[in-house]
Design a protein around this motif. Structure first.
Motif, short mmCIF file in Angstrom:
data_model
loop_
_atom_site.label_atom_id
_atom_site.label_comp_id
_atom_site.label_asym_id
_atom_site.label_seq_id
_atom_site.Cartn_x
_atom_site.Cartn_y
_atom_site.Cartn_z
N ASP A 62 0.87 -1.18 0.00
CA ASP A 62 0.00 0.00 0.00
C ASP A 62 0.90 1.23 0.00
O ASP A 62 1.20 1.81 1.05
N GLN A 63 1.34 1.61 -1.19
CA GLN A 63 2.35 2.66 -1.33
C GLN A 63 1.87 3.99 -0.76
O GLN A 63 2.61 4.65 -0.03
N ALA A 64 0.65 4.37 -1.07
CA ALA A 64 0.15 5.69 -0.64
C ALA A 64 0.11 5.78 0.89
O ALA A 64 0.55 6.78 1.47
N GLU A 65 -0.43 4.76 1.54
CA GLU A 65 -0.52 4.77 3.00
C GLU A 65 0.87 4.70 3.64
O GLU A 65 1.13 5.32 4.67
N ALA A 66 1.76 3.93 3.03
CA ALA A 66 3.12 3.82 3.56
C ALA A 66 3.83 5.17 3.50
O ALA A 66 4.47 5.59 4.47
N LEU A 67 3.71 5.85 2.37
CA LEU A 67 4.36 7.16 2.24
C LEU A 67 3.75 8.17 3.20
O LEU A 67 4.47 8.99 3.79
N ALA A 68 2.43 8.11 3.37
CA ALA A 68 1.76 9.03 4.29
C ALA A 68 2.25 8.80 5.72
O ALA A 68 2.49 9.76 6.47
N ALA A 69 2.42 7.54 6.10
CA ALA A 69 2.89 7.21 7.44
C ALA A 69 4.34 7.66 7.63
O ALA A 69 4.71 8.14 8.71
N VAL A 70 5.15 7.52 6.59
CA VAL A 70 6.55 7.97 6.66
C VAL A 70 6.60 9.48 6.86
O VAL A 70 7.34 9.99 7.73
N GLU A 71 5.84 10.21 6.05
CA GLU A 71 5.85 11.67 6.14
C GLU A 71 5.35 12.13 7.51
O GLU A 71 5.88 13.09 8.08
N ARG A 72 4.36 11.45 8.03
CA ARG A 72 3.83 11.81 9.34
C ARG A 72 4.89 11.61 10.42
O ARG A 72 5.07 12.46 11.29
N PHE A 73 5.61 10.50 10.34
CA PHE A 73 6.65 10.25 11.35
C PHE A 73 7.75 11.30 11.29
O PHE A 73 8.18 11.82 12.31
N ILE A 74 8.20 11.61 10.07
CA ILE A 74 9.27 12.59 9.92
C ILE A 74 8.83 13.96 10.43
O ILE A 74 9.61 14.68 11.07
N LYS A 75 7.56 14.30 10.19
CA LYS A 75 7.04 15.58 10.66
C LYS A 75 6.94 15.62 12.18
O LYS A 75 7.27 16.64 12.82
N LEU A 76 6.50 14.52 12.79
CA LEU A 76 6.33 14.48 14.23
C LEU A 76 7.64 14.29 14.99
O LEU A 76 7.79 14.77 16.12
N HIS A 77 8.60 13.60 14.36
CA HIS A 77 9.84 13.25 15.06
C HIS A 77 11.07 13.58 14.21
O HIS A 77 11.85 12.70 13.88
#
Length: 282
Positions: free
Chosen positions: A87-102
């Motif tokens: 699930d490329q879209a969800e994976a990328l969204a989760a990556v971006e969220r982590f980088i933004k939060l941490h």
């Protein structure tokens, strides 16, 4: 009648309250599951390849214990689980969220690396392996985005344990982008659009000077110059070509005999998971 109606209303109200109590009890029971238990269950689901179930447990863990020791790793594992589930879209969204939060997390370099992997593997699907399809025939958007992600990792974290692997993948991606230009140049050449073909071949030569595809791009330039009647440019390019590739298969030589650059899947071992990137929280 009035009395019966009153009894019915009271009964419904009592049942409603009872139902709320049961719902609250169920919710409370869910919230009373420890973080370590949720994490262990999620890891078991992940190990078994049940990525959707694992994601739900990681999300519950993060929701119930947002400031706990496990929260950040749960977020990383969510991204990885989406990646493994294709699930490329969800994976990328989760990556971006982590980088933004941490942004300053000690293992944030892994998330930059995962972002590169998501796009890197998108350019070669499972059917490509079966049918040996050259990925240069596909839209290079994922290739460019993967290269940018790996480059950002190497630039930001040159000492990361993922840097060497990222650089190796970047080298292959450079070949991918160059080969795509050559593929398009060949497409134009076969249709008699020699000037357009020449421009794409020149682009491969100038932008990707170290790519393996440069050899074919130079050879194609020779052919285009010949078709366009630009014989001086043809002869100059042919001298450069002969000097750099004296045994080229395009000129009747045996060449290197190597497999196509894009048959790379034996170059790397298993891709690391967040469990490898982070020590499991105690």
């Amino acid at each position: 009648m009035q009395k019966k109606l009153s009894v019915l209303v009271v009964t419904c109200a009592l049942l409603g309250l009872s139902g709320c109590g049961l719902f609250s009890k169920s919710t409370d029971e869910s919230k009373n599951v420890s973080a370590s238990k949720l994490y262990a269950d999620a890891q078991d689901e992940m190990s078994g390849g049940h990525y959707e179930a694992a994601i739900k447990l990681y999300e519950k863990l993060e929701s119930n214990y947002p400031f706990g020791t496990y929260a950040a790793q749960a977020q990383m594992n969510i991204a990885y689980a989406h990646y493994k589930a294709n699930d490329q879209a969800e994976a990328l969204a989760a990556v971006e969220r982590f980088i933004k939060l941490h942004p300053n997390h000690p293992q944030v370099d892994y998330m930059y690396y995962l972002r590169g992997l998501i796009n890197f593997n998108d350019q070669l699907g499972f059917m490509n392996f079966i049918y040996a399809q050259d990925p240069t025939e596909r839209d290079p958007k994922a290739t460019r985005e993967s290269f940018a992600a790996f480059k950002e990792l190497v630039d930001k974290f040159p000492n990361s344990k993922y840097a060497a692997d990222s650089i190796a993948r970047m080298n292959y991606l450079i070949d991918a982008m160059a080969s795509y230009e050559v593929h398009v140049a060949n497409y134009y050449y076969r249709r008699g659009a020699y000037l357009a073909s020449l421009n794409r071949a020149q682009s491969a030569v100038t932008q990707f000077s170290q790519a393996n595809a440069r050899e074919e791009a130079l050879f194609l330039m020779i052919r285009c110059y010949d078709k366009l009647g630009m014989y001086d440019m043809r002869d100059d390019t042919q001298r450069i070509f002969a000097k750099n590739y004296p045994d080229s298969r395009f000129m009747g030589g045996k060449g290197s005999g190597d497999a196509p650059w894009w048959k790379f899947w034996s170059k790397w071992g298993p891709e690391p998971s967040p469990k490898d990137a982070l020590e499991a929280p105690q």
